[in-house]
Design an enzyme around this catalytic site. Structure first.
Site, mmCIF file in Angstrom:
data_model
loop_
_atom_site.group_PDB
_atom_site.id
_atom_site.type_symbol
_atom_site.label_atom_id
_atom_site.label_comp_id
_atom_site.label_asym_id
_atom_site.label_seq_id
_atom_site.Cartn_x
_atom_site.Cartn_y
_atom_site.Cartn_z
ATOM 1 C CG ASP A 15 2.906 9.521 -0.902
ATOM 2 O OD1 ASP A 15 1.679 9.355 -0.759
ATOM 3 O OD2 ASP A 15 3.488 9.397 -2.003
ATOM 4 C CG MET A 16 8.051 5.932 -2.017
ATOM 5 S SD MET A 16 9.475 6.392 -0.998
ATOM 6 C CE MET A 16 10.749 6.498 -2.259
ATOM 7 C CG ASP A 108 3.666 5.845 -3.165
ATOM 8 O OD1 ASP A 108 2.541 5.647 -2.675
ATOM 9 O OD2 ASP A 108 4.017 6.932 -3.646
ATOM 10 C CD GLU A 109 -0.363 6.420 1.300
ATOM 11 O OE1 GLU A 109 -1.098 7.008 2.073
ATOM 12 O OE2 GLU A 109 -0.788 5.712 0.354
#
Ligand code: TTP
Ligand code: MG
Length: 397
Positions: A15-16, A108-109
């Site tokens: 996860d970013m 983002d994951e």
């Protein structure tokens, strides 16, 4: 040196960190180290805030005016979704260098199946995640947090444990004790309402769930009850599904009698759109291209497609586009088969994104809640219990 590896299943979740805000800081060095807030333009809600802004209490989904009060000197930006998608793609490509099984779960994951790769890289999974974590930063210039565990939901929980820029590992031997202490709301799917029910029963941790048998949970919470009972024991059989494994979703019917009656044809399209939309929603997928397929009485076949700007899994959206394509086709011959399909899935499932809300002038929110209500009713009472009202005769005339 020969290392002995086991057949342990390993899933990594990535996860970013403060994704949209971090991309802005990457692109604009002057923003680095400063509180950056990405807020929706019209609705005025924060979509993300840099960690510097979080110190002031700024959070996702908070109205921008409130954020401005908490953090008046912050840098407020509208965001650039295209740019974020580009970075997202770049990150997914890094992951695909390590494993063929990469599932982009949101912008983002991602989940990455690392099972068996210990042999390939001659490295234990625990070391491999560190390599991947570092590589993502080297290539993208952005930090992320990762979790490693034997199953998906635990990997996701783990990736959240050391944010930002963290690596967390849940070894099989530590999982029973971890679950004993894990607050039950950390289990994905346990929302506000479920949590209330659980609190009422004196359930605070995943371990507590085991006080009642599986049947009890199924009675109490329906299908999710069974999942909860499994998760509480660390069981999650969901595989990591790579993009290429799910290319399109479609439904079609051959008629008992050929027809070119628009009303009959659009009735079928509505039913099919519902089937396709519902299936996509269940899988948390959404596609950009809607395709209409028509086979005529002489067995010739045509397809017509339209590609939307945004992905969709809304029954009404699919239906409207399919009807539009049918009207454009303006069939003169009798039709024996009609079908609708959705393809070109986004790289990620549709999130409740502020950008999406703003870009959809039609009543997509209403469509969404109608879809959700109908899906829930059908999950509970079976497919035929609800029939969509023909509110949309304008399309079938
Ligand atoms: P998150 O991973 O939830 O948040 P984040 O990456 O900003 O921060 P964290 O370090 O805590 O992971 O969401 C990813 C991106 O998705 C986020 O940068 C902005 C966007 N997003 C929305 O557009 N709307 C939302 O409601 C949320 C929660 C996120
Ligand atoms: Mg994130």
């Amino acid at each position: 040196m020969f290392t002995q590896f086991t057949d342990q299943r390993w899933i990594m979740h990535l996860d970013m960190d403060a994704f949209f805000a971090s991309v802005e800081q990457l692109d604009m060095p002057a923003y680095r180290g400063k509180p950056v807030v990405i807020g929706g333009a019209q609705r005025g809600v924060v979509s993300t805030a840099s960690y510097e802004a979080r110190v002031f209490g700024v959070r996702s989904a908070m109205p921008v005016f409130q954020a401005r009060k908490l953090c008046p000197h912050g840098i407020y930006l509208r965001g650039n979704r295209k740019r974020y998608e580009e970075k997202s793609h770049e990150i997914m490509e890094v992951l695909k260098d390590f494993s063929p099984l990469v599932e982009a779960a949101s912008i983002d994951e991602a989940y990455v199946d690392l099972t068996g790769l210990e042999r390939v890289f001659d490295m234990e999974a625990v070391a491999l995640v560190r390599v991947i974590h570092k590589k993502v930063y080297e290539v993208s210039g952005l930090t992320c947090s990762v979790g490693l565990a034997p199953v998906k939901f635990l990997a996701k929980i783990a990736s959240d444990m050391r944010k930002p820029n963290g690596v967390s590992v849940l070894l099989p031997k530590d999982i029973p004790a971890f679950l004993q202490a894990l607050p039950v709301q950390k289990i994905p799917g346990v929302g506000k309402r479920t949590l209330e029910i659980l609190r009422g029963l004196g359930i605070a941790t995943a371990g507590d769930v085991m006080r009642f048998p599986e049947e009890f949970w199924q009675r109490k919470l329906g299908k999710f009850g069974g999942d909860l009972y499994q998760r509480a024991q660390g069981i999650d059989n969901r595989p990591v599904v790579a993009e290429y494994e799910r290319k399109s979703e479609s439904a079609e019917n051959t008629f008992a009698e050929n027809t070119k009656d628009m009303r009959v044809l659009t009735d079928w399209l509505l039913q099919q759109s519902e089937r396709v939309g519902r299936s996509l929603r269940k899988q948390k997928l959404a596609g950009r291209t809607i395709t209409l397929k028509v086979k005529f009485e002489d067995f010739t076949q045509v397809t017509r497609s339209k590609t939307l700007r945004d992905t969709t899994n809304s029954t009404m959206r699919i239906y409207e586009v399919a009807c539009g394509l049918l009207r454009e086709l303006n069939p003169q011959k009798m039709i024996r088969l009609i079908g609708v399909g959705v393809s070109q899935f986004g790289q990620f499932e549709q999130q409740l994104s502020l950008f999406d809300i703003e870009r959809e002038p039609r009543d997509e929110q209403h469509d969404k809640s109608l879809d959700e209500t109908l899906d829930t009713l059908r999950d509970r009472f079976g497919h035929d219990v609800v029939v969509r009202g023909k509110l949309f005769d304008k399309n079938s005339g």
